[in-house]
Design an enzyme around this catalytic site. Structure first.
Site, PDB file in Angstrom:
ATOM      1  N   GLU A 295       0.877  -1.174   0.000  1.00  0.00           N
ATOM      2  CA  GLU A 295       0.000   0.000   0.000  1.00  0.00           C
ATOM      3  C   GLU A 295       0.908   1.215   0.000  1.00  0.00           C
ATOM      4  OE1 GLU A 295      -1.607   3.254   1.327  1.00  0.00           O
ATOM      5  OE2 GLU A 295      -2.150   2.149   3.135  1.00  0.00           O
ATOM      6  N   CYS A 329      -1.537   8.994   3.879  1.00  0.00           N
ATOM      7  CA  CYS A 329      -1.589   8.653   2.459  1.00  0.00           C
ATOM      8  C   CYS A 329      -2.946   9.007   1.861  1.00  0.00           C
ATOM      9  CB  CYS A 329      -1.283   7.180   2.242  1.00  0.00           C
ATOM     10  SG  CYS A 329      -2.310   6.061   3.209  1.00  0.00           S
TER      11      CYS A 329
END
Length: 533
Positions: A295, A329
């Site tokens: 990720e 993020c």
């Protein structure tokens, strides 16, 4: 036509941990007491953990409070490359017994760890205020998510552990089952130091893998707290080992090790792509193709339509862009405004951002604090200088003090392909772009290398439906901000350069950590079985 409300669905044994209610005086007093209690133990001593033993080491790293860099939080004894071999050997030795441990027992350990984390909730969050620089609510949210991961993956493992009958052919018994891959390297980030670490590690553990955990050195004291949770929960020695150290040495050696079969990584695009490349290079002696779960980052956009509730949108944009100093993020770094509301919205946004309290987040009245490291600060300042030179500055503020306090910036008239609109900054820098139509707004939003999160504020059913179909990101939010995914409710993860598409906190995540096997038996026995006696 209005969208029908979905039928209520029972949690079937899982429920999210609610956040602390900061309006309650006793909650605030207890958290302040936890801050004092945790601070009294500084500096903490953090060491590599191998089969339950704390190792000595020559190299050290000082973990400091980013909001007060004179304050030493922990001495980190850094692992060496040579200790990677020992850790992998320990995990490999522990694997056969852990693989055979019934799934219900593995799940029970996760649930015990979750209960212990509930009991230590205030202290676990308080440490994040000091080491990770998280505001009170952000620190508590991280602990809540860690507990949710433990409970949810324990629940999911019980579902996954049941063999699945396949087909209906007479005279045949065909069953699909799952088994662990082996030794897993879990390489975790600093920005969600307990939640993401616990999520990746618990997923690997509950599925029967053994783990070498490499935390970020910036938050290794929080990582040591996670190790202690599993130890107190009764996890057997050698099943979870910790190697704090620089990614360029320890992480790289783990990825390349021939006995590591699985790598779970959350972090930067640059490091993630290097891990994918290195994992694909089969080492001598390896009989496995390594599996990578990655990720990575995002360049997330919020679109504000011309019929949107502007007050709600302003609040959500500020929370999404500047919560935890933009170091998520999922943070909003691009704001796309429809032409007709552009100026009015920008004026409201400027006034609101001008009022944001800035300073050390140990003080709960401050919203925007310090960033994690000098390198992060230098990068943000570089982009801030670029914005002041090349586009229009709407807001530029900063807090001066003994800490790594970044400039908080809002830039307008940013071209869609400008560096500010395309490159991940990981800081409180918001770029505002103008779109003539909703079609153009969506085209701008998806025109990046990333596809992690995004949000749309609109009252138009047609535009909302268009966003559902065309605003292709891993997590799309409608009439709410782009951050704060919740386990089970919002499975999280992106694609393109944001990751490989797996969804943490969702029903398919544990599948990444296992191997499916099909066993077929012909039940039409011919002849007879002799009596061996």
């Amino acid at each position: 036509m209005p969208i029908a409300e979905p039928e209520p669905r029972p949690h079937e044994g899982f429920a999210n941990v609610p956040p602390l209610d900061w309006t309650q005086a006793d909650v605030r007093e207890r958290f302040a007491a936890a801050l004092d209690s945790v601070r009294e133990r500084f500096p903490l001593d953090v060491r590599p953990v191998l089969e339950g033993r704390r190792l000595d080491g020559e190299a050290t790293h000082d973990s400091r409070n980013p909001n007060k860099t004179s304050e030493l939080v922990a001495h980190i004894r850094v692992a060496s490359e040579g200790e990677v071999d020992a850790a992998v050997a320990a995990a490999k030795k522990a694997f056969p017994a852990w693989r055979k441990t019934p799934a219900a027992e593995r799940a029970a350990i996760l649930r015990r760890a979750a209960e212990i984390a509930r009991e230590q909730r205030y202290e676990l969050a308080a440490l994040q205020v000091f080491e990770a620089g998280k505001a009170w609510n952000e620190a508590d949210g991280d602990v809540c998510e860690a507990i949710d991961f433990l409970d949810y993956y324990a629940h999911e493992m019980l579902r996954l552990a049941e063999p699945h009958p396949m087909g209906h052919a007479p005279g045949e018994d065909s069953r699909l089952s799952y088994e662990p891959r082996g030794v897993a390297a879990v390489i975790a980030p600093w920005n969600f130091p307990l939640a993401i670490s616990t999520g990746m590690a618990s997923a690997a553990l509950v599925t029967g893998n053994t783990v070498i955990y490499k935390p970020a050195t910036e938050t290794a004291a929080i990582a040591a707290g996670m190790i202690e949770l599993f130890e107190q929960a009764g996890l057997p020695k050698g099943v979870l080992n910790m190697l704090p150290g620089p990614g360029a040495e320890v992480g790289r050696a783990l990825v390349a090790h021939p006995d590591v079969r699985l790598i779970a990584f959350t972090g930067s695009r640059q490091v993630g792509l290097e891990i994918v490349r290195r994992a694909a290079d089969v080492q001598p002696g390896s009989r496995w193709i390594k599996h990578v779960i990655a990720e990575l980052g995002g360049k997330n956009a919020i679109i504000v339509d011309d019929d949107a509730d502007l007050d709600s949108a302003v609040t959500a944009v500020i929370q999404s862009a500047f919560g935890y100093q933009g170091q998520k993020c999922s943070a909003c770094s691009r704001l796309i405004l429809l032409d007709s509301i552009h100026d009015a919205f920008l004026e409201r946004l400027r006034d609101a951002v001008d009022c944001l309290p800035m300073g050390p987040v140990e003080d709960p009245s401050n919203v925007v604090g310090a960033v994690i490291s000098p390198a992060a600060l230098e990068k943000i300042e570089r982009y801030a200088a670029l914005g002041e030179t090349e586009v229009r500055t709407i807001v530029k503020r900063r807090h001066e003090g003994d800490g790594l306090f970044p400039p908080l910036c809002v830039f307008a008239d940013v071209p869609p392909h400008h560096a500010l609109a395309q490159e991940e900054i990981f800081g409180p820098v918001l770029s505002v772009l103008r779109a003539k139509t909703f079609d153009e707004a969506i085209a701008i939003a998806v025109d990046t290398d990333y596809a992690l999160t995004g949000a749309v504020f609109s009252r138009s059913p047609a535009h909302i439906q268009q966003a559902r179909e065309e605003f292709r990101v891993g997590n799309l939010y409608i009439n709410r901000g782009s951050t704060h995914a919740i386990v089970e409710r919002h499975p999280f993860g992106g694609f393109k350069m944001s990751g490989l598409g797996s969804k943490a906190g969702g029903p398919d995540y544990l599948h990444q950590f296992v191997i499916p096997r099909t066993i077929v038996e012909n039940t039409e026995r011919r002849g007879f079985v002799p009596d061996v006696q």
